[in-house]
Design an enzyme around this catalytic site. Structure first.
Site, PDB file in Angstrom:
ATOM      1  N   THR A 200      18.940  66.542  17.467  1.00  0.00           N
ATOM      2  CA  THR A 200      17.423  66.104  17.575  1.00  0.00           C
ATOM      3  C   THR A 200      16.795  67.042  18.645  1.00  0.00           C
ATOM      4  O   THR A 200      17.436  67.396  19.467  1.00  0.00           O
ATOM      5  CB  THR A 200      17.415  64.815  17.803  1.00  0.00           C
ATOM      6  OG1 THR A 200      17.742  64.254  16.451  1.00  0.00           O
ATOM      7  CG2 THR A 200      15.972  64.371  18.171  1.00  0.00           C
ATOM      8  N   GLY A 230      16.252  56.666  11.352  1.00  0.00           N
ATOM      9  CA  GLY A 230      16.705  56.437  12.852  1.00  0.00           C
ATOM     10  C   GLY A 230      16.027  56.015  13.911  1.00  0.00           C
ATOM     11  O   GLY A 230      14.552  55.513  13.534  1.00  0.00           O
ATOM     12  N   ASP A 231      16.468  56.189  15.274  1.00  0.00           N
ATOM     13  CA  ASP A 231      15.327  55.964  16.194  1.00  0.00           C
ATOM     14  C   ASP A 231      14.208  56.654  16.702  1.00  0.00           C
ATOM     15  O   ASP A 231      13.285  56.289  17.226  1.00  0.00           O
ATOM     16  CB  ASP A 231      16.408  55.622  17.605  1.00  0.00           C
ATOM     17  CG  ASP A 231      16.952  56.959  17.904  1.00  0.00           C
ATOM     18  OD1 ASP A 231      17.641  57.780  16.934  1.00  0.00           O
ATOM     19  OD2 ASP A 231      16.786  57.514  19.021  1.00  0.00           O
ATOM     20  N   THR A 251      18.176  61.059  22.222  1.00  0.00           N
ATOM     21  CA  THR A 251      18.792  61.738  21.125  1.00  0.00           C
ATOM     22  C   THR A 251      20.363  61.067  21.060  1.00  0.00           C
ATOM     23  O   THR A 251      20.925  60.743  22.036  1.00  0.00           O
ATOM     24  CB  THR A 251      19.004  63.576  21.354  1.00  0.00           C
ATOM     25  OG1 THR A 251      20.042  63.743  20.221  1.00  0.00           O
ATOM     26  CG2 THR A 251      19.664  63.655  22.609  1.00  0.00           C
ATOM     27  N   GLY A 252      20.711  60.717  19.957  1.00  0.00           N
ATOM     28  CA  GLY A 252      22.014  60.092  19.671  1.00  0.00           C
ATOM     29  C   GLY A 252      22.207  59.556  18.410  1.00  0.00           C
ATOM     30  O   GLY A 252      21.350  59.486  17.554  1.00  0.00           O
TER      31      GLY A 252
HETATM   32  N1  ASP Z   1      18.638  59.899  16.978  1.00  0.00           N
HETATM   33  C1  ASP Z   1      18.635  60.694  15.834  1.00  0.00           C
HETATM   34  C2  ASP Z   1      18.868  59.816  14.687  1.00  0.00           C
HETATM   35  O1  ASP Z   1      19.599  58.987  14.845  1.00  0.00           O
HETATM   36  C3  ASP Z   1      20.021  61.907  15.713  1.00  0.00           C
HETATM   37  C4  ASP Z   1      19.881  62.840  16.801  1.00  0.00           C
HETATM   38  O2  ASP Z   1      19.461  62.319  17.999  1.00  0.00           O
HETATM   39  O3  ASP Z   1      20.297  63.750  16.679  1.00  0.00           O
HETATM   40  O4  ASP Z   1      18.425  59.860  13.637  1.00  0.00           O
END
Ligand code: ASP
Length: 336
Positions: A200, A230-231, A251-252
């Site tokens: 992300t 997502g978040d 991110t995560g």
């Molecule tokens: N946080 C993002 C999600 O869950 C993914 C990412 O951070 O790469 O959509």
């Protein structure tokens, strides 16, 4: 006459995603490409701030570049859903007035972060999703593209590989995608699927007026269910900004970040516990997130110029720069 407010020194922190990014598994060329892209995007944001532009403008400028860069999981280069589509999420928040805008499941607007900003500034709402969000983007004059615009061969191969490995059906190659590209050696594919696990993009900025802002833009998680959000577009989870505390982009694995309200949680620790920014970020990532067995990271900034990043993955693409300082670009967790 009131005394003039002293000008603040601007500052900027950028991330390009956290995940299993290991030194031993990334070739020198790929590493150099990521570092160059992060540097370029960060310098573009710095230019905005140095010219007296707002934190919000800087965040948008950085993310517009990363959205166009196929190396990152946002805009062009986004990961695919299990049905082979790119569904993009983004959000932005202005710490000076707590205004915020977010979009989820966008498939046609070239720059989802600009669409999130338009939702904030030009609609009465905070969040729009799917076709309605794209239609609003068209209405306010944001560039619309064929969904095939977001397609990249390496993300596609990575999806196919994951679905095959998990014994799930592989969808047909999307309409509008270019014909299959040159065959990439499998070793490289193996690396890239891990490298891009999260990928992300996000930015937090402090401008000379002393205002902070945060933004996040993503394709989400590879092979996600269609419609999964997502978040990243959730205010308080993936993005938060308040001049009273801090600005955060995460991110995560988004499901954990939503459940913990990560971005707001970092700011709450600053406000209510008086923790320094780095400690607040570490507390959320290394204690609260780890307790749930979630992984990922955050970048953060405070109006007094404190900068922080924290992650519990082997790497996080990240860069920071403050006025008069030297640009730092880092990838692995053994880089200070
Ligand atoms: N946080 C993002 C999600 O869950 C993914 C990412 O951070 O790469 O959509």
């Amino acid at each position: 006459m009131a005394a003039q407010q002293p000008a603040h020194h601007w500052a900027l922190v950028v991330h390009g995603g956290a995940g299993v990014i290991e030194r031993a598994r990334m070739d020198a060329k790929t590493e150099a490409a990521y570092r160059a892209s992060l540097a370029q995007a960060t310098e573009a944001g710095a230019k905005v701030l140095d010219g007296g532009g707002s934190a919000l403008d800087a965040v948008e400028a950085v993310l517009n570049i990363l959205e166009d860069d196929p190396l990152f999981n946002a805009g062009r280069g986004a990961v695919f859903t299990s049905e082979g589509k790119n569904e993009l999420d983004a959000s932005i928040m202005d710490g000076s007035n707590l205004r915020a805008g977010a979009v989820a499941g966008v498939t046609r607007t070239r720059h989802p972060i600009s669409l999130a900003r338009a939702v904030m500034e030009k609609s009465p709402h905070v969040m729009l999703i799917g076709a309605g969000a794209d239609a609003f983007g068209a209405q306010v004059g944001l560039e619309q593209v064929d969904p095939g615009f977001f397609f990249t061969e390496s993300r596609w191969q990575s999806l196919v590989k994951q679905l095959q490995k998990e014994g799930r059906p592989v969808p047909p190659r999307p309409a509008g995608a270019p014909p299959p590209g040159p065959v990439v050696p499998v070793a490289q594919l193996e690396e890239s699927s891990d490298t891009h696990l999260y990928g992300t993009t996000g930015a937090v900025a402090l401008d000379r007026a002393g205002n902070i802002a945060a933004g996040t833009s993503t394709g989400g998680m590879q092979a996600k269910m269609p419609g999964r959000v997502g978040d990243s577009p959730i205010i308080g989870a993936g993005t938060y900004a308040s001049n009273q505390s801090c600005a955060v982009s995460a991110t995560g694995a988004g499901e954990y970040f939503i459940r913990l309200g990560v971005a707001r949680e970092v700011c709450n620790l600053v406000t209510f516990r008086g923790l320094p920014l780095q400690q607040a970020a570490d507390q959320v990532i290394h204690k609260e997130l780890e307790t749930l067995h979630g992984d990922g990271g955050v970048i953060a900034i405070a109006p007094d110029g404190q900068l922080a990043w924290s992650f519990n993955t082997p790497g996080m693409f990240r860069a920071r720069l403050n006025e008069g300082g030297k640009l730092e670009v880092k990838i692995f967790n053994d880089e200070p």
